[in-house]
Design an enzyme around this catalytic site. Structure first.
Site, PDB file in Angstrom:
ATOM      1  N   HIS A 253      -3.253   2.331  -5.283  1.00  0.00           N
ATOM      2  CA  HIS A 253      -4.047   2.615  -3.706  1.00  0.00           C
ATOM      3  C   HIS A 253      -3.410   3.517  -2.876  1.00  0.00           C
ATOM      4  O   HIS A 253      -2.343   3.441  -2.736  1.00  0.00           O
ATOM      5  CB  HIS A 253      -4.278   1.274  -2.869  1.00  0.00           C
ATOM      6  CG  HIS A 253      -4.872   0.060  -3.756  1.00  0.00           C
ATOM      7  ND1 HIS A 253      -6.357   0.155  -3.944  1.00  0.00           N
ATOM      8  CD2 HIS A 253      -4.747  -1.186  -3.781  1.00  0.00           C
ATOM      9  CE1 HIS A 253      -6.721  -1.021  -4.737  1.00  0.00           C
ATOM     10  NE2 HIS A 253      -5.625  -1.756  -4.427  1.00  0.00           N
TER      11      HIS A 253
ATOM     12  N   HIS B  50      -1.198  -3.441  -0.579  1.00  0.00           N
ATOM     13  CA  HIS B  50      -0.616  -3.674  -1.488  1.00  0.00           C
ATOM     14  C   HIS B  50      -0.470  -2.621  -2.592  1.00  0.00           C
ATOM     15  O   HIS B  50      -1.687  -1.660  -2.597  1.00  0.00           O
ATOM     16  CB  HIS B  50      -1.167  -4.988  -2.114  1.00  0.00           C
ATOM     17  CG  HIS B  50      -2.605  -4.900  -2.775  1.00  0.00           C
ATOM     18  ND1 HIS B  50      -3.449  -5.044  -1.876  1.00  0.00           N
ATOM     19  CD2 HIS B  50      -3.194  -4.583  -3.834  1.00  0.00           C
ATOM     20  CE1 HIS B  50      -4.726  -4.838  -2.715  1.00  0.00           C
ATOM     21  NE2 HIS B  50      -4.416  -4.630  -3.672  1.00  0.00           N
TER      22      HIS B  50
ATOM     23  N   CYS C 158      -8.848  -9.207 -10.990  1.00  0.00           N
ATOM     24  CA  CYS C 158      -8.916  -8.055 -11.801  1.00  0.00           C
ATOM     25  C   CYS C 158      -9.120  -8.550 -13.442  1.00  0.00           C
ATOM     26  O   CYS C 158      -9.720  -7.789 -14.082  1.00  0.00           O
ATOM     27  CB  CYS C 158      -7.573  -7.348 -11.574  1.00  0.00           C
ATOM     28  SG  CYS C 158      -7.800  -6.396 -10.126  1.00  0.00           S
TER      29      CYS C 158
ATOM     30  N   ASP D 236      -2.387  -5.463 -14.596  1.00  0.00           N
ATOM     31  CA  ASP D 236      -1.776  -5.289 -13.080  1.00  0.00           C
ATOM     32  C   ASP D 236      -0.507  -6.287 -12.918  1.00  0.00           C
ATOM     33  O   ASP D 236      -0.420  -7.051 -11.927  1.00  0.00           O
ATOM     34  CB  ASP D 236      -2.686  -5.760 -12.335  1.00  0.00           C
ATOM     35  CG  ASP D 236      -3.960  -5.035 -12.203  1.00  0.00           C
ATOM     36  OD1 ASP D 236      -3.971  -3.704 -12.619  1.00  0.00           O
ATOM     37  OD2 ASP D 236      -4.776  -5.115 -11.059  1.00  0.00           O
TER      38      ASP D 236
ATOM     39  N   HIS E 171      -5.922   2.420   2.289  1.00  0.00           N
ATOM     40  CA  HIS E 171      -7.303   2.144   1.271  1.00  0.00           C
ATOM     41  C   HIS E 171      -8.120   1.102   2.147  1.00  0.00           C
ATOM     42  O   HIS E 171      -7.901   0.088   2.896  1.00  0.00           O
ATOM     43  CB  HIS E 171      -6.575   1.351  -0.092  1.00  0.00           C
ATOM     44  CG  HIS E 171      -7.665   1.382  -0.992  1.00  0.00           C
ATOM     45  ND1 HIS E 171      -8.493   0.140  -1.274  1.00  0.00           N
ATOM     46  CD2 HIS E 171      -8.526   2.283  -1.740  1.00  0.00           C
ATOM     47  CE1 HIS E 171      -9.409   0.529  -2.238  1.00  0.00           C
ATOM     48  NE2 HIS E 171      -9.315   1.758  -2.615  1.00  0.00           N
TER      49      HIS E 171
ATOM     50  N   LYS F  14      -6.489   2.361 -11.120  1.00  0.00           N
ATOM     51  CA  LYS F  14      -7.531   1.933 -10.648  1.00  0.00           C
ATOM     52  C   LYS F  14      -7.315   1.630  -9.208  1.00  0.00           C
ATOM     53  O   LYS F  14      -6.397   1.425  -8.909  1.00  0.00           O
ATOM     54  CB  LYS F  14      -8.161   0.840 -11.425  1.00  0.00           C
ATOM     55  CG  LYS F  14      -7.250  -0.263 -11.210  1.00  0.00           C
ATOM     56  CD  LYS F  14      -8.128  -1.258 -12.326  1.00  0.00           C
ATOM     57  CE  LYS F  14      -7.174  -2.654 -12.241  1.00  0.00           C
ATOM     58  NZ  LYS F  14      -7.047  -3.132 -10.936  1.00  0.00           N
TER      59      LYS F  14
ATOM     60  N   ASP G  60      -2.781  -1.207 -10.718  1.00  0.00           N
ATOM     61  CA  ASP G  60      -3.522  -1.205  -9.303  1.00  0.00           C
ATOM     62  C   ASP G  60      -2.925  -0.101  -8.443  1.00  0.00           C
ATOM     63  O   ASP G  60      -1.414   0.021  -8.198  1.00  0.00           O
ATOM     64  CB  ASP G  60      -3.587  -2.665  -8.515  1.00  0.00           C
ATOM     65  CG  ASP G  60      -4.645  -2.793  -7.613  1.00  0.00           C
ATOM     66  OD1 ASP G  60      -5.919  -2.503  -7.863  1.00  0.00           O
ATOM     67  OD2 ASP G  60      -4.362  -3.364  -6.444  1.00  0.00           O
TER      68      ASP G  60
HETATM   69  C1  VGL Z   1      -6.140  -7.591  -7.541  1.00  0.00           C
HETATM   70  C2  VGL Z   1      -6.629  -8.127  -5.456  1.00  0.00           C
HETATM   71  C3  VGL Z   1      -6.872  -6.916  -5.082  1.00  0.00           C
HETATM   72  C4  VGL Z   1      -5.683  -8.019  -8.772  1.00  0.00           C
HETATM   73  C5  VGL Z   1      -5.990  -6.256  -7.067  1.00  0.00           C
HETATM   74  O1  VGL Z   1      -4.929  -7.205  -9.632  1.00  0.00           O
HETATM   75  O2  VGL Z   1      -6.284  -9.074  -9.522  1.00  0.00           O
HETATM   76  N1  VGL Z   1      -6.459  -8.410  -6.552  1.00  0.00           N
HETATM   77  N2  VGL Z   1      -6.139  -5.940  -5.887  1.00  0.00           N
HETATM   78 ZN    ZN Z   2      -5.715  -3.826  -5.172  1.00  0.00          ZN
END
Ligand code: VGL
Ligand code: ZN
Length: 197
Positions: free
Chosen positions: A48, A81, A151, A8, A52, A106, A46
């Site tokens: 979404h 995000h 993550c 990510d 979401h 994901k 990430d």
């Molecule tokens: C993440 C919060 C929400 C991450 C992703 O990549 O750590 N944290 N979505």
């Molecule tokens: Zn996320």
């Protein structure tokens, strides 16, 4: 065989992004260098849909960083995000994405979040990454990226539980650190035998 999992490293997790991680961009040059040493390279993204269920904006009366009970367990509510197709969801412009063998997206199911690169937050729904890595012959996994305490740590814990020899390069990760989540993540990783370096 060794695989590097770059987690990510997206604009929304870097300074100026919607869910900015302090110094999230500082790890990019080191990740670019680290990539060269690994025969298998996987990036996660990430990803979404708008509205979401992990977004506070989808839950009237809730604010970002509140907790909510979802059918699969407690869930932090985040600012909007990494919405599919937006600049925030794009990889950091300086990240060398060309070496990626595989990009795992994901968090695309509207009703469930997915921190781990292996399973969604119900700890049951697979992303397919385990099968990919096993069929490539990967046995040792090294994780880098954002965020250490969400993550990255959830992915590393799942990897160790799945039987991969698992390492996290903390120098190539940065944390959100919400209410002690960083220390908790380190403890969770140590408890399942993840090597922290
Ligand atoms: C993440 C919060 C929400 C991450 C992703 O990549 O750590 N944290 N979505
Ligand atoms: Zn996320």
């Amino acid at each position: 065989m060794d695989a590097l999992i770059v987690t990510d490293v997206q604009n929304d997790f870097c300074p100026g992004g919607a869910l900015a991680v302090t110094d999230g961009d500082k790890i990019v040059p080191g990740i670019n260098r680290a990539l060269q040493a690994f025969p298998i390279r996987v990036f996660t993204q990430d990803w979404h849909p708008a509205g979401h269920s992990s977004f506070a904006s989808a839950h009237p009366g809730y604010a970002p960083f509140d907790m909510i009970d979802m059918p699969y367990g407690p869930q932090v509510l985040w600012p909007d995000h990494c919405m599919q197709g937006t600049d925030g969801a794009a990889f950091h412009a300086d990240l060398n994405v060309d070496p990626a063998d595989m990009i795992v997206r994901k968090g695309f199911r509207p009703d469930i979040d997915s921190y781990s690169a292996f399973f969604e937050n119900d700890h049951q729904t697979p992303t397919g990454l385990e099968g990919y890595l096993r069929s490539r012959g990967a046995t040792r996994l090294t994780f880098v990226g954002l965020a250490t305490d969400f993550c990255v740590s959830w992915s590393a814990v799942d990897a160790a539980k799945l039987g991969f020899e698992t390492e996290v390069r903390l120098d190539l990760c940065r944390a959100i650190d919400l209410d002690g989540s960083y220390e908790a993540a380190l403890a969770d990783m140590r408890a399942v035998g993840v090597r922290l370096s």
